[in-house]
Design a protein around this motif. Structure first.
Motif, short mmCIF file in Angstrom:
data_model
loop_
_atom_site.label_atom_id
_atom_site.label_comp_id
_atom_site.label_asym_id
_atom_site.label_seq_id
_atom_site.Cartn_x
_atom_site.Cartn_y
_atom_site.Cartn_z
N LYS A 105 -0.28 -11.43 14.39
CA LYS A 105 -1.38 -10.52 14.03
C LYS A 105 -0.88 -9.50 13.00
O LYS A 105 0.28 -9.06 13.08
N PRO A 106 -1.72 -9.11 12.06
CA PRO A 106 -1.30 -8.09 11.08
C PRO A 106 -0.76 -6.82 11.76
O PRO A 106 0.25 -6.26 11.31
N SER A 107 -1.37 -6.41 12.84
CA SER A 107 -0.91 -5.19 13.53
C SER A 107 0.49 -5.39 14.11
O SER A 107 1.29 -4.47 14.19
N ARG A 108 0.78 -6.63 14.50
CA ARG A 108 2.09 -6.94 15.06
C ARG A 108 3.17 -6.84 13.97
O ARG A 108 4.28 -6.35 14.23
N SER A 109 2.85 -7.30 12.78
CA SER A 109 3.82 -7.21 11.68
C SER A 109 4.08 -5.75 11.31
O SER A 109 5.20 -5.38 10.94
N TYR A 110 3.05 -4.92 11.42
CA TYR A 110 3.24 -3.47 11.19
C TYR A 110 4.23 -2.92 12.22
O TYR A 110 5.16 -2.17 11.88
N LYS A 111 4.04 -3.33 13.49
CA LYS A 111 4.94 -2.85 14.55
C LYS A 111 6.35 -3.38 14.37
O LYS A 111 7.34 -2.69 14.68
N LEU A 112 6.46 -4.62 13.88
CA LEU A 112 7.79 -5.17 13.56
C LEU A 112 8.48 -4.27 12.54
O LEU A 112 9.67 -3.93 12.68
N LEU A 146 -5.93 -0.46 8.50
CA LEU A 146 -5.80 -1.88 8.17
C LEU A 146 -5.40 -2.72 9.38
O LEU A 146 -5.32 -3.95 9.28
N LEU A 147 -5.13 -2.06 10.50
CA LEU A 147 -4.53 -2.79 11.62
C LEU A 147 -5.55 -3.52 12.49
O LEU A 147 -5.17 -4.28 13.38
N GLY A 148 -6.82 -3.29 12.24
CA GLY A 148 -7.84 -3.98 13.03
C GLY A 148 -8.18 -5.36 12.49
O GLY A 148 -8.87 -6.14 13.16
N TYR A 149 -7.71 -5.68 11.30
CA TYR A 149 -8.05 -6.98 10.72
C TYR A 149 -7.28 -8.10 11.42
O TYR A 149 -6.08 -7.98 11.65
#
Lengths: 279, 114
Positions: free
Chosen positions: A159-166, A222-225
């Motif tokens: 998920k895009p939000s997961r990559s942000y957290k990474l 952007l994290l909801g996409y």
């Protein structure tokens, strides 16, 4: 303590590498694109980072579908490039880094990111094009690189939000490293584009500019996409926004935008460039 | 804008597609090697058989039918290597998939920036 000095978001399209091979930077098609890079090169030259953590996606050089990691990180002393099948000249080896790499691996696993760890890795244009763009004439060889690969090819993708957290986890790892190196983070790829199918050539300028603004001021927007959303709004390969989100995650908190550019078209894409410093 | 946002225009390369296209993609992945590209050019049908492509996949390879190859499980990353072997750029491939000439396809990309 290691210092995270800033972040660069940049396109990684293979055609850029070919244009550099052929010395086409100042031709009408390429001029506006390449002319945006000197301010970033100047900043890098002034800052003299020791290490670059590079978020990229492999397009079928090191990783085939037989073993396709969702997230992978390199811990090797050197990375080689190779023939990708369609004419971009392989570049001289990229210098690796082993100590901070392993510290990042430890931090990621502690943070429950169970990444694939690679002690040998061939890196493709996703990583090499940004390196040659930012440090031309093989100057990239003085920078130690830590590659972080994100699956942007086969669904399911992270998920895009997961990559942000990474990216956040990697940012914390850098900040907690006992060494005194200066570290820059690169987010590569994108922005909107689609290579496959009847919708090939789809680019969404409005959305790309929205993303570039929010990456600076409010990445949370952007994290909801989902990846399905991004496929629809930004094209099938618009999911490469993941690398920019990871980059921004690493640079958590307020940032200062030092330079940016957006150019259409470079090959089939909307090409973004962004230079950020911690505020 | 509505048509462009229609996800039906896109084959999602997911698990079932990756299963269907595994051998096809494996063949195209081999094209990273110059020797494999030469072997394919020397005898296309034989090279396809070596990787166990289905009859439909072989037909689509022979006809350079990128849209059909996507339907049959091809991933655009590996099909790009097939296109490279044929000397086609991603704009050529874009044109082939959208029924445009390469020049028309390039103009479409330029218009996206206006």
């Amino acid at each position: 303590m290691a210092k995270l000095i800033g972040a660069v978001g940049t396109s990684h399209i293979p055609a850029i590498g070919k244009a550099m091979d052929q010395g086409l930077e100042q031709t009408p098609y390429w001029k506006d694109f390449f002319d945006a890079y000197p301010p970033v090169r100047t900043w890098l030259d002034e800052q003299q980072p020791d290490i670059a953590v590079v978020f990229y996606n492999d397009h079928g050089l090191s990783f085939f579908l037989d073993k396709k990691p969702t997230y992978a990180i390199g811990t090797a002393p050197e990375y080689t490039n190779a023939d990708e099948g369609w004419g971009i000249q392989p570049i001289a080896p990229i210098t690796g880094e082993t100590e901070l790499s392993w510290h990042i691996v430890n931090t990621l696993i502690d943070d429950e990111f169970d990444v694939t760890v690679c002690q040998e890795l061939r890196v493709d244009h996703g990583l090499t094009v940004p390196m040659t763009l930012l440090w031309p004439n093989e100057q990239y060889r003085k920078i130690k690189v830590i590659p972080v690969a994100i699956n942007c090819e086969r669904h399911p993708m992270p998920k895009p939000s997961r990559s942000y957290k990474l990216g956040q986890s990697i940012g914390r790892a850098i900040q907690s490293w006992s060494g005194d190196e200066k570290v820059v983070v690169l987010g590569t790829g994108g922005l909107s584009h689609q290579l496959d199918g009847a919708r090939a050539g789809f680019i969404n300028k409005e959305f790309d500019l929205f993303c570039m603004e929010k990456l600076v001021s409010d990445p949370g927007a952007l994290l909801g996409y989902t990846n399905a959303d991004l496929t629809e709004i930004a094209g099938a390969q618009g999911v490469e926004l993941a690398m920019w989100l990871a980059m921004r995650g690493a640079l958590e908190g307020d940032v200062k935008l030092l330079h940016q550019n957006y150019h259409i078209p470079v090959s089939n894409t909307g090409a973004g460039l962004m230079l950020l410093e911690p505020a | 804008m509505n048509a462009a946002r229609n996800p039906l225009d896109t084959v999602t390369f997911d698990g079932p597609k990756a299963t269907q296209g595994y051998n096809l993609n494996k063949m195209c992945y081999s094209f990273n090697e110059a020797s494999a590209r030469e072997a394919f050019k020397a005898n296309e049908a034989d090279y396809c058989d070596r990787f166990g492509l289905t009859r439909e996949q072989k037909d689509a390879i022979r006809e350079r039918d990128i849209l059909r190859l996507l339907e049959l499980g091809g991933s655009i990353y590996y099909l790009a290597k097939f296109a490279g072997l044929l000397g086609l750029s991603v704009q050529d491939v874009g044109g082939l998939q959208t029924g445009m000439s390469t020049e028309e396809f390039k103009q479409k990309l330029v218009r996206a920036g206006e």
